[in-house]
Design a protein around this motif. Structure first.
Motif, PDB file in Angstrom:
ATOM      1  N   ARG B 228       0.964  -1.348   0.105  1.00  0.00           N
ATOM      2  CA  ARG B 228      -0.125   0.045   0.135  1.00  0.00           C
ATOM      3  C   ARG B 228       0.912   1.306   0.040  1.00  0.00           C
ATOM      4  O   ARG B 228       1.965   1.327   0.518  1.00  0.00           O
ATOM      5  CB  ARG B 228      -0.833  -0.077   1.385  1.00  0.00           C
ATOM      6  CG  ARG B 228      -1.758  -1.002   1.598  1.00  0.00           C
ATOM      7  CD  ARG B 228      -2.690  -1.154   0.298  1.00  0.00           C
ATOM      8  NE  ARG B 228      -3.794  -0.264   0.312  1.00  0.00           N
ATOM      9  CZ  ARG B 228      -4.995  -0.198   0.923  1.00  0.00           C
ATOM     10  NH1 ARG B 228      -5.242  -1.577   1.541  1.00  0.00           N
ATOM     11  NH2 ARG B 228      -5.895   0.722   0.758  1.00  0.00           N
ATOM     12  N   LEU B 229       0.544   2.166  -0.685  1.00  0.00           N
ATOM     13  CA  LEU B 229       1.466   3.286  -0.652  1.00  0.00           C
ATOM     14  C   LEU B 229       0.414   4.655  -0.798  1.00  0.00           C
ATOM     15  O   LEU B 229      -0.623   4.634  -1.357  1.00  0.00           O
ATOM     16  CB  LEU B 229       2.376   3.371  -1.691  1.00  0.00           C
ATOM     17  CG  LEU B 229       2.070   3.804  -3.209  1.00  0.00           C
ATOM     18  CD1 LEU B 229       3.118   4.363  -3.897  1.00  0.00           C
ATOM     19  CD2 LEU B 229       1.785   2.499  -3.977  1.00  0.00           C
ATOM     20  N   SER B 230       1.086   5.497  -0.321  1.00  0.00           N
ATOM     21  CA  SER B 230       0.220   7.100  -0.198  1.00  0.00           C
ATOM     22  C   SER B 230       0.753   7.746  -1.397  1.00  0.00           C
ATOM     23  O   SER B 230       1.906   7.990  -1.616  1.00  0.00           O
ATOM     24  CB  SER B 230       0.383   7.674   1.085  1.00  0.00           C
ATOM     25  OG  SER B 230      -0.088   9.038   0.984  1.00  0.00           O
ATOM     26  N   ALA B 231      -0.139   8.469  -2.236  1.00  0.00           N
ATOM     27  CA  ALA B 231       0.273   9.217  -3.227  1.00  0.00           C
ATOM     28  C   ALA B 231      -0.373  10.559  -3.075  1.00  0.00           C
ATOM     29  O   ALA B 231      -0.787  11.355  -3.940  1.00  0.00           O
ATOM     30  CB  ALA B 231       0.017   8.710  -4.759  1.00  0.00           C
ATOM     31  N   THR B 232      -0.361  11.243  -1.842  1.00  0.00           N
ATOM     32  CA  THR B 232      -1.140  12.629  -1.512  1.00  0.00           C
ATOM     33  C   THR B 232      -0.197  13.622  -1.995  1.00  0.00           C
ATOM     34  O   THR B 232       1.287  13.418  -1.975  1.00  0.00           O
ATOM     35  CB  THR B 232      -1.089  12.557   0.034  1.00  0.00           C
ATOM     36  OG1 THR B 232      -1.756  11.359   0.567  1.00  0.00           O
ATOM     37  CG2 THR B 232      -2.364  13.806   0.256  1.00  0.00           C
ATOM     38  N   SER B 248       2.907  -9.007 -14.088  1.00  0.00           N
ATOM     39  CA  SER B 248       1.890  -8.479 -14.197  1.00  0.00           C
ATOM     40  C   SER B 248       1.764  -7.386 -13.213  1.00  0.00           C
ATOM     41  O   SER B 248       1.580  -7.708 -11.949  1.00  0.00           O
ATOM     42  CB  SER B 248       0.748  -9.671 -14.266  1.00  0.00           C
ATOM     43  OG  SER B 248       0.922 -10.511 -15.240  1.00  0.00           O
ATOM     44  N   VAL B 249       1.421  -6.122 -13.482  1.00  0.00           N
ATOM     45  CA  VAL B 249       1.395  -5.213 -12.502  1.00  0.00           C
ATOM     46  C   VAL B 249      -0.187  -4.695 -12.405  1.00  0.00           C
ATOM     47  O   VAL B 249      -0.775  -4.340 -13.523  1.00  0.00           O
ATOM     48  CB  VAL B 249       2.283  -3.998 -12.873  1.00  0.00           C
ATOM     49  CG1 VAL B 249       2.247  -2.942 -11.666  1.00  0.00           C
ATOM     50  CG2 VAL B 249       3.682  -4.237 -13.072  1.00  0.00           C
ATOM     51  N   PHE B 250      -0.659  -4.651 -11.227  1.00  0.00           N
ATOM     52  CA  PHE B 250      -1.987  -4.200 -10.992  1.00  0.00           C
ATOM     53  C   PHE B 250      -1.835  -2.917 -10.023  1.00  0.00           C
ATOM     54  O   PHE B 250      -1.126  -2.927  -8.843  1.00  0.00           O
ATOM     55  CB  PHE B 250      -2.718  -5.172 -10.171  1.00  0.00           C
ATOM     56  CG  PHE B 250      -3.004  -6.612 -11.149  1.00  0.00           C
ATOM     57  CD1 PHE B 250      -4.190  -6.803 -11.596  1.00  0.00           C
ATOM     58  CD2 PHE B 250      -2.006  -7.501 -10.867  1.00  0.00           C
ATOM     59  CE1 PHE B 250      -4.454  -7.968 -12.038  1.00  0.00           C
ATOM     60  CE2 PHE B 250      -2.172  -8.822 -11.698  1.00  0.00           C
ATOM     61  CZ  PHE B 250      -3.366  -8.845 -12.278  1.00  0.00           C
ATOM     62  N   ILE B 251      -2.711  -1.921 -10.694  1.00  0.00           N
ATOM     63  CA  ILE B 251      -2.699  -0.839  -9.639  1.00  0.00           C
ATOM     64  C   ILE B 251      -4.258  -0.413  -9.282  1.00  0.00           C
ATOM     65  O   ILE B 251      -5.008  -0.396 -10.071  1.00  0.00           O
ATOM     66  CB  ILE B 251      -2.237   0.356 -10.276  1.00  0.00           C
ATOM     67  CG1 ILE B 251      -0.750   0.176 -10.797  1.00  0.00           C
ATOM     68  CG2 ILE B 251      -2.291   1.698  -9.240  1.00  0.00           C
ATOM     69  CD1 ILE B 251      -0.124   1.164 -11.513  1.00  0.00           C
ATOM     70  N   ASN B 252      -4.343  -0.646  -7.936  1.00  0.00           N
ATOM     71  CA  ASN B 252      -5.874  -0.606  -7.599  1.00  0.00           C
ATOM     72  C   ASN B 252      -6.786  -1.548  -8.049  1.00  0.00           C
ATOM     73  O   ASN B 252      -7.750  -1.259  -8.640  1.00  0.00           O
ATOM     74  CB  ASN B 252      -6.175   0.955  -7.715  1.00  0.00           C
ATOM     75  CG  ASN B 252      -5.319   1.978  -6.682  1.00  0.00           C
ATOM     76  OD1 ASN B 252      -5.180   1.777  -5.489  1.00  0.00           O
ATOM     77  ND2 ASN B 252      -5.410   3.099  -7.399  1.00  0.00           N
ATOM     78  N   GLY B 253      -6.051  -2.756  -8.298  1.00  0.00           N
ATOM     79  CA  GLY B 253      -7.024  -3.649  -8.853  1.00  0.00           C
ATOM     80  C   GLY B 253      -7.118  -3.836 -10.172  1.00  0.00           C
ATOM     81  O   GLY B 253      -7.685  -4.936 -10.868  1.00  0.00           O
ATOM     82  N   HIS B 254      -6.571  -2.979 -11.061  1.00  0.00           N
ATOM     83  CA  HIS B 254      -6.510  -2.897 -12.311  1.00  0.00           C
ATOM     84  C   HIS B 254      -5.344  -3.477 -13.046  1.00  0.00           C
ATOM     85  O   HIS B 254      -4.177  -2.900 -12.786  1.00  0.00           O
ATOM     86  CB  HIS B 254      -6.764  -1.661 -12.907  1.00  0.00           C
ATOM     87  CG  HIS B 254      -8.386  -1.290 -12.406  1.00  0.00           C
ATOM     88  ND1 HIS B 254      -9.463  -1.569 -13.042  1.00  0.00           N
ATOM     89  CD2 HIS B 254      -8.442  -0.202 -11.458  1.00  0.00           C
ATOM     90  CE1 HIS B 254     -10.451  -0.987 -12.341  1.00  0.00           C
ATOM     91  NE2 HIS B 254      -9.981  -0.428 -11.324  1.00  0.00           N
ATOM     92  N   GLY B 300      -4.954   9.787  -4.312  1.00  0.00           N
ATOM     93  CA  GLY B 300      -5.317   9.766  -2.778  1.00  0.00           C
ATOM     94  C   GLY B 300      -4.192   9.005  -1.860  1.00  0.00           C
ATOM     95  O   GLY B 300      -3.129   8.693  -2.304  1.00  0.00           O
ATOM     96  N   ASP B 301      -4.668   8.571  -0.654  1.00  0.00           N
ATOM     97  CA  ASP B 301      -3.857   8.183   0.489  1.00  0.00           C
ATOM     98  C   ASP B 301      -3.616   6.718   0.069  1.00  0.00           C
ATOM     99  O   ASP B 301      -2.399   6.359   0.095  1.00  0.00           O
ATOM    100  CB  ASP B 301      -4.617   8.273   1.683  1.00  0.00           C
ATOM    101  CG  ASP B 301      -4.034   9.562   2.350  1.00  0.00           C
ATOM    102  OD1 ASP B 301      -3.010  10.034   1.971  1.00  0.00           O
ATOM    103  OD2 ASP B 301      -4.861  10.023   3.193  1.00  0.00           O
ATOM    104  N   ALA B 302      -4.505   6.034  -0.132  1.00  0.00           N
ATOM    105  CA  ALA B 302      -4.489   4.270  -0.235  1.00  0.00           C
ATOM    106  C   ALA B 302      -4.520   4.062  -1.661  1.00  0.00           C
ATOM    107  O   ALA B 302      -5.556   3.817  -2.363  1.00  0.00           O
ATOM    108  CB  ALA B 302      -5.447   3.893   0.434  1.00  0.00           C
ATOM    109  N   ASN B 303      -3.358   3.746  -2.148  1.00  0.00           N
ATOM    110  CA  ASN B 303      -3.064   2.879  -3.330  1.00  0.00           C
ATOM    111  C   ASN B 303      -2.637   1.456  -3.025  1.00  0.00           C
ATOM    112  O   ASN B 303      -1.606   1.340  -2.361  1.00  0.00           O
ATOM    113  CB  ASN B 303      -2.132   3.623  -4.332  1.00  0.00           C
ATOM    114  CG  ASN B 303      -2.860   5.031  -4.591  1.00  0.00           C
ATOM    115  OD1 ASN B 303      -3.737   5.174  -5.504  1.00  0.00           O
ATOM    116  ND2 ASN B 303      -2.505   6.100  -4.035  1.00  0.00           N
ATOM    117  N   THR B 304      -2.936   0.616  -3.779  1.00  0.00           N
ATOM    118  CA  THR B 304      -2.627  -0.708  -4.108  1.00  0.00           C
ATOM    119  C   THR B 304      -1.732  -1.062  -5.135  1.00  0.00           C
ATOM    120  O   THR B 304      -2.145  -0.814  -6.269  1.00  0.00           O
ATOM    121  CB  THR B 304      -3.613  -1.602  -3.795  1.00  0.00           C
ATOM    122  OG1 THR B 304      -4.505  -1.307  -2.799  1.00  0.00           O
ATOM    123  CG2 THR B 304      -2.992  -3.131  -3.568  1.00  0.00           C
TER     124      THR B 304
END
Lengths: 436, 1068
Positions: B228-232, B248-254, B300-304
């Protein structure tokens, strides 16, 4: 039923000429070639099933064209129309065969065959020494991808034959003459509406099976990427139910194999071996890919998709050794190394034109003229494509020159030139001119 | 009617598409950015010993051990090739050909370096007749410190090719190796630097080495990593990724990226214009990290961030990583609003597992409970590759289908909600809710027009990036929509209070008729100002002032720097034919061959040369280009109306194709002008059959058109069919022209002229000595050219390396115009459309040659029909808008029926929107501006470049070093070599049988009579009889073809290298 008056055209006969012509053209288009095989041969609408793998394979695009043509003719000559006030749907009907052909394509086995031949042609073309054809969407043999909708559409457009433009003409004829504004309408009974509506829905449901199957397969790919292998397997099973002809294509088995491999790495299956072979091939490790496929091929040597995979692997393996490249005196070693692989290729798939052609070319380089002539004869036998035949006749002629049979050589050169009306085959022409 | 009924839905659909496209670009597509490179004192340098178009630079760098990372930052004026230790690293050649805007580049070069002596070498070519210079900076990273080797006086540089390519050295890259002994002078520093190019990638991603500790989940073929990382406050984020297998890279489930870092299969090197610009990367066995701009996907704050690495079977063993299995190195460079950069390299934030879990890509609780990954040593050497949205074997940028659907749904909903709200607001001012809805839909049009211009401008790389997909431009678009809605409301409100408005003056309201009256008044006033003009002239000038302005704009475009480009072979063919006319009265080449192509143009050129001299030969086409603009305008006025004519004339005047072919010593411009005249005169001849003069004038134009350029036969079938259809009437069974004797006379005269020309061509051609593909007939039924011409019109970026102007929009308009003309009861439009369509079909199916210039004579008709289509669409919109926005008002005291009035701001906004759409159509082919016109580029201070090989420079060198007894062999077009060097004795004959004939027992060519070398024996026998032999080469495709059949002896070496030419010499 009651009649609803609508205005007529100024010239009464004119309203029937255009739809009559369109109807005939539509029917005529069904007998014309729709799809060209890159190695030779064509498919007409009557040879392309509309619902492959569903037990109704006899229903082809030809029947669809016939139905549409009959409908247009009927309303043109009797002013009868079941869909009251719905001229738009009738106009759309004229475009249906062509649009369905481009969107749904052809059955997987025919498509796999066309893809296989396209690959062979692309490899062969690289060794012609001249540009034989120009394609609307230029493909490279290493990047030809027909597992996606876009890839399939591009291949279909590249290989589309004269029947498709004729379809466009049909579609253009009708709206241009305002056919449906001048016809007399009949308001049909409710039962007729119900029956027609039900028929259309059923047809749509049947037609939608393949695209839904394709969507399942796309979602399965994403599941594979995220490591949800069980879910991917279920999706792939569902895709097969919806589109049974997926069973005939190698990429489907490779996807199944990926799921199976990671679910049970210690228990290899045919599909998982195919998957491993695909991975090795992408990595450029053709020998390992061949080893994997060999096991599969021994168990299923007649299954078309297995032969496809073997073909692709052996063709790439052959090309990775860079035969027929560089100065002729320096390429003997690489040419020599390729020959055993070509022998295996022709044993796996005796109709592989690439294997036969390359064998002939290498034998010519090695001055084994008789072997070259034999190979080129087989090429001519297996391929009806003019460009391939022209090149095969050229090298037969060159070999016959080497054997001292000058008259036969000249005859073959003339044949090569006759098969090349667009003046691409410079090798034959220069040989014939005697200047170089 | 069909369109009018559905106009509201068309507006809404366009609004949804426009809004979705903008938000898709803003939110889901990484936008190009510009970064300032840190040169660390590197200076621009140039060669001090010569001012040749190509200069070479090299520097020897001693390295004690291979560094952790190494990168090169380079910028050049203009085309560079970078080598390290003899290996080709990269070139900007293909970028430059597409768009010559200057850029700086960065490359990871760690894999090329070795301990000890290393050579960094650059070859720079300037294609703009300036001195080549370069600025370079080699950064070596060791731990946290970076040392730099910058371009300064320690570098060696030369412009003398003889010092670069010594005799008997087979390796052409030997000069860039450490073993090469270079007696070059030190590089000279440039006092006035040419520019300060920017980078397209954040330089920090190259300056930091890949982590020494990689992440692993254990000895498994499968590994899953999540964090999890913050991107504020983060404005940009660059992801750097290396893995032992497919990641395979997923960002926020995509799923957004699939990356396979293994080196690709080696490919064959290809020669091309500007040399190794098209050279493939050499095969290198290392893991390649990819760099991706993922800014749009973080919020935002919470990116996966979730990564799945799979290494099935023996795939890792094959690259020597069998003990490692699935492992990963991933770091992120984050930039905030203040411009601060920070690296996200934390290994503790990660969680790893050998098995996936439910919803792990979204950072489920179970996944976040996975243990920390194992840290393993860096497995292999790596070299960073920047992948700007490309898709290839290594890199698959996954199309985020769900995100796009979400975006489409949200933006479309926004558009619909706003529209419905405004419709509700406007309901009280209109007769029904339906009318209010229709009125509300109009408000999107100005914003759409503005957006279309922005999209067109986005092709211009010289604009500050990112453009236009930023919040600023988004806000402007929203403001325009809000402003338009406010205006709509005001308009409706004022309409309700029309009595009040009428009591005031006409200021808030403005009518079409009032405007026309005002114009008439102005015209009258103008006459008063210029009493010496006859009133008719004054009115005429007033009426057509726009075309005058357009012609004035075209003047500098046509005439500026006509001598800038060197002549290419076809121009020289025309030139020598004209010289032949001056010498013998016939268009004969120096070989004695009668050149029976474009005879009329050759005679015209001869007269011009006789009067003005050879230096101004390009003026003929330039003048014809200028003439074609008002001509198209007046023809357009005749067939359509002034607006269509003006737009078509603007399209032609600003067309990049016109600026190429309208500035050459070739007949294409003349053919275009005459084809336009033929189109016009034959129509009038049919329509005004009593005026026989028109028919004979049209026939005369057709004949001179044919004799100007025989390829215009493609219009003949179209002309015949059009005339037959046009002359049908109710009185005759067959078309009326069959019953007119003058038409038969004209037909006989035209046919006789054409047949005589064909017979002369056939009879005077010398006997053909052999056969090859050059003998292909020009006229043959074939579908060979269909893909080419379709790509030329609809997808020109796929041809010629993407250097052709983008005319897709014009082609779509022309197609729509043809379809529209068929449906509309407009005979003139049908005539133009049929003429264009049938001529194009003939070109497609019957003419065997393929080049963009063969479409050129049809360009006026193409633009005319396209312009007609565009203005018909705009008219439909205008009619719809006027009906909803105009108000029926009777002026006080007027007896006439009420007139339709528009408020002046509504009027001008509607006009402005139309103008923006037209501007968009004009702009798209012109961009990027750096390739457009030398005049514009010089005016704006941008770089430009020549498009033809520089045999002029090669010829100059040869003339300086020419000795008695020298001979010249050409590996380039004979005319070019002959014109610039004055000598060609032999040439390599490849596929040129049609152009060979026998003279005095020798096989010579038809151009200048040089002797053909048909095989290696011919070459050897020539070399055996001469001591000093020059070979003039194009250094590109032609040479590559020759090299397949001929072998140059090793005692030849390059003595001069231009950007598009090379001189080899033996015996000097």
């Amino acid at each position: 039923m009651r009649y609803v008056p609508v205005p007529r055209l100024a010239v009464p006969g004119a309203q029937r000429v255009a739809p009559g012509l369109a109807s005939c053209a539509l029917l005529g288009a069904s007998f014309l070639p729709w799809l060209r095989d890159p190695i030779g041969g064509v498919y007409s609408a009557w040879q392309l099933p509309l619902f492959p793998g569903r037990g109704v394979a006899s229903i082809s695009y030809g029947w669809l064209c016939l139905g549409c043509a009959a409908y247009i003719l009927l309303i043109a000559w009797t002013d009868w129309r079941p869909f009251n006030g719905c001229g738009f749907s009738s106009r759309v009907l004229c475009c249906v065969p062509g649009v369905l052909f481009l969107l749904l394509g052809v059955d997987a086995s025919s498509f796999a065959l066309v893809t296989r031949h396209e690959l062979q042609f692309l490899w062969i073309q690289q060794h012609f020494g001249y540009q034989a054809t120009t394609q609307l969407f230029p493909f490279s043999p290493l990047t030809l991808q027909t597992s996606t909708f876009l890839g399939r559409l591009q291949l279909l457009l590249n290989q589309g034959a004269v029947g498709l433009p004729v379809l466009c003409v049909c579609a253009g004829l009708l709206p241009a003459h305002h056919l449906f504004r001048a016809t007399r309408s009949i308001r049909g009974s409710q039962w007729l509406h119900l029956f027609c509506g039900g028929g259309v829905c059923g047809l749509l449901a049947l037609l939608m099976c393949a695209p839904v199957g394709m969507c399942c397969e796309y979602v399965a790919k994403e599941a594979l990427a995220s490591g949800n292998y069980s879910e991917a397997l279920s999706l792939l099973d569902a895709a097969r139910v919806l589109s049974p002809d997926l069973e005939q294509v190698a990429y489907y088995h490779s996807e199944r194999g990926q799921a199976q491999y990671f679910l049970a790495p210690a228990q290899p299956t045919l599909d998982s071996q195919v998957y491993l072979a695909t991975v090795y091939r992408e990595q450029g490790d053709y020998l390992e890919a061949y080893q994997q496929l060999l096991g599969v091929w021994r168990l299923a040597s007649t299954v078309s998709w297995v032969v496809d995979e073997m073909d692709v692997t052996l063709e790439e393996l052959t090309e990775s050794l860079r035969p027929l490249r560089g100065v002729s005196t320096k390429r003997v070693a690489s040419d020599d190394a390729v020959l055993p692989w070509l022998q295996i290729l022709t044993r796996v798939d005796s109709s592989n034109v690439y294997g036969l052609y390359m064998t002939g070319r290498i034998q010519y380089d090695l001055h084994n003229y008789i072997a070259c002539v034999n190979s080129m004869s087989l090429v001519i036998q297996h391929s009806t494509d003019a460009a391939v035949q022209s090149s095969a006749y050229t090298y037969s002629a060159l070999c016959e020159n080497g054997l001292g049979q000058y008259a036969a050589a000249r005859q073959h050169l003339f044949k090569a030139i006759a098969l090349d009306p667009n003046y691409h085959n410079n090798t034959a022409r220069e040989e014939l001119s005697g200047l170089h | 009617m069909f369109i009018a009924r559905r106009m509201m839905w068309i507006f809404l659909l366009l609004a949804c598409l426009g809004a979705s496209w903008f938000s898709y670009q803003c939110l889901l597509v990484p936008q190009p950015q510009r970064f300032s490179p840190d040169w660390h004192g590197a200076e621009w340098m140039q060669a001090s010993d010569a001012d040749a178009p190509v200069a070479y630079f090299r520097n020897v760098v001693s390295i004690n051990g291979v560094p952790d990372a190494a990168f090169v930052t380079v910028a050049a004026n203009q085309v560079f090739r970078l080598y390290i230790n003899g290996a080709f690293v990269a070139s900007n050649g293909s970028d430059f050909l597409r768009n010559s805007a200057p850029l700086a580049y960065m490359y990871d070069v760690n894999a090329f370096l070795q301990a000890g002596q290393n050579v960094v070498a650059v070859r720079v070519a300037n294609v703009d007749k300036q001195i080549p210079c370069v600025r370079i900076n080699l950064g070596l990273v060791r731990g946290s410190s970076i040392s730099y080797e910058v371009s300064d006086s320690n570098w060696q540089a030369t412009g003398l090719s003889t010092l670069v390519y010594p005799r008997y050295v087979a390796n052409v890259n030997a000069w860039s190796t450490a073993s090469f002994v270079a007696g070059w002078r030190p590089a000279a520093m440039v006092q006035s630097p040419p520019m300060s190019p920017m980078l397209t990638i954040n330089p920090l991603v190259y300056e930091r080495p890949i982590a020494a500790r990689w992440l692993s989940a254990g000895a498994s073929h499968d590994a899953y990593f999540v964090c999890r990382l913050s991107a504020t406050n983060t404005t940009s984020a660059w992801l750097r990724l290396a893995a032992t297998g497919t990641a395979s890279v997923f960002i926020n489930g995509h799923l957004l990226i699939t990356w396979n870092g293994q080196a690709p299969v080696p490919r064959q090197n290809l020669a091309g214009f500007l040399g190794e610009a098209r050279m493939a990367q050499p095969f290198r066995a290392y893991l390649a990290p990819g760099i991706f701009d993922i800014s749009p996907y973080l919020h935002g704050d919470a990116n996966t961030l979730a990564v799945h690495v799979s290494t099935p079977g023996l795939s890792t063993a094959r690259v020597g990583l069998d003990d490692l299995q699935a492992a990963l190195s991933l770091d992120l460079l984050l930039s905030d609003i203040q411009g601060h950069n920070s690296w996200f390299t934390s290994t503790t934030a990660w969680h790893a597992s050998e098995h996936s879990g439910d919803n792990w890509t979204n950072g489920s609780t179970a996944a976040l409970r996975w243990p920390a990954p194992l840290l393993v040593a860096r497995p292999a050497v790596s070299s960073t590759l920047y992948l700007p949205g490309s898709t290839d074997a290594q890199n698959t940028q996954v199309f985020p289908f769900l995100l796009v659907c979400e975006d489409l749904l949200l933006t479309s909903s926004g558009v619909f909600v706003l529209w419905l709200l405004m419709a509700l607001v406007l309901r009280r001012y209109h007769s029904s809710f339906g009318v209010a809805c229709e009125t509300a839909s109009i408000a999107y049009m100005p914003a759409l027009a503005f957006e279309s211009v922005c999209i067109a401008l986005s092709r211009e790389t010289l604009l500050p990036q990112p453009f236009p997909y930023t919040s600023l431009w988004g806000s402007i678009l929203i403001t325009i929509v809000i402003f338009c809605y406010t205006l709509l409301w005001l308009n409706a409100h004022n309409g309700r209070r029309k009595d009040l408005a009428l009591s005031a003056k006409l200021s808030p309201l403005f009518s079409q008729d009032a405007y026309a009256k005002l114009c008439a008044l102005r015209r009258v006033r103008a006459r008063k100002h210029y009493p010496y003009f006859p009133p008719r002239v004054g009115v005429w000038i007033q009426r057509h002032r726009a075309i005058m302005l357009l012609t004035l704009i075209a003047l500098p475009l046509a005439f500026y720097g006509l001598a800038y480009e060197p002549y290419w072979q076809d121009e020289l063919a025309s030139y020598y034919a004209a010289r032949g006319i001056l010498a013998h009265g016939f268009p004969v080449f120096p070989s004695g061959f009668l050149y029976e192509k474009a005879e009329l143009y050759s005679y015209l050129l001869a007269v011009w040369i006789a009067i003005f001299g050879a230096s101004g030969a390009r003026y003929i086409s330039a003048i014809e280009y200028i003439v074609s603009i008002p001509l198209l305008y007046f023809v357009g006025c005749y067939f359509f109306n002034r607006r269509v004519a003006l737009l078509a004339a603007a399209m032609l005047a600003l067309s990049p194709a016109s600026l190429v072919w309208g500035r050459q010593v070739r007949m294409y411009e003349q053919a275009q002008v005459l084809t336009l005249l033929v189109l016009y005169l034959f129509y009038r001849a049919v329509r005004e059959q009593r005026r026989v003069r028109l028919l004979y004038l049209a026939t005369f134009c057709l004949i001179i058109d044919y004799l100007s350029h025989e390829e215009i036969f493609i219009i003949l079938p179209a002309l015949v069919i059009c005339l037959l259809l046009l002359s049908r009437d109710g009185r005759h069974r067959f078309p009326a022209v069959f019953y007119q004797k003058h038409w038969w006379y004209a037909l006989i005269v035209a046919s006789t002229c054409i047949v005589i020309q064909l017979l002369l061509t056939r009879l005077t051609h010398p006997p053909v000595l052999g056969t090859d593909s050059s003998e292909r007939p020009f006229v043959q039924l074939s579908i060979d050219n269909v893909p080419f011409y379709l790509q030329l019109l609809f997808s020109p970026s796929t041809l010629a390396g993407g250097t052709l102007p983008l005319i897709t929009l014009n082609s779509v308009l022309a197609l729509v115009g043809c379809v529209y003309a068929v449906y509309e009861n407009n005979v003139r439009a049908r005539y133009c459309a049929l003429f264009l369509g049938l001529s194009f079909l003939t070109l497609l199916l019957v003419f065997t040659m393929r080049a963009d210039r063969y479409f050129y004579p049809l360009l006026p008709a193409y633009y005319l029909v396209g312009s007609y289509a565009l203005l018909r669409m705009l008219d439909a919109i205008w009619t719809f808008a006027r009906a909803r926005l105009g108000q029926q008002i009777r002026l006080r005291g007027a007896c006439a029926a009420p007139d339709t009035y528009l408020s002046w701001h509504t009027h001008w906004i509607a006009k402005g929107s139309g103008l923006l759409i037209c501007a968009c159509v004009l702009l798209v082919p012109m961009l990027p501006i750096s390739n457009y016109s030398p005049f514009i580029d010089r005016l704006l201070g941008y770089a430009y470049h020549r498009h033809y090989p520089d045999y002029d420079a090669a010829g100059q060198y040869m003339q300086q070093h020419w000795q008695k007894g020298d001979i010249v062999i050409s590996v380039a077009p004979d005319f070019s070599v002959y014109y610039y060097t004055g000598h060609v004795n032999y040439f390599f004959s490849l596929d040129r049988t049609l152009f060979l004939f026998e003279r005095n027992g020798h096989i010579v060519d038809t151009s200048i009579g040089a002797t053909a070398l048909l095989n290696q024996q011919d070459l050897l026998s020539v070399l055996a009889t001469h001591t000093r032999v020059w070979i003039v080469s194009d250094n590109a495709q032609y040479q590559a073809q020759v090299a397949k059949r001929f072998t140059f002896p090793p005692d030849f070496h390059i003595v001069f290298e231009g950007y598009g030419s090379a001189l080899y010499l033996r015996g000097g």
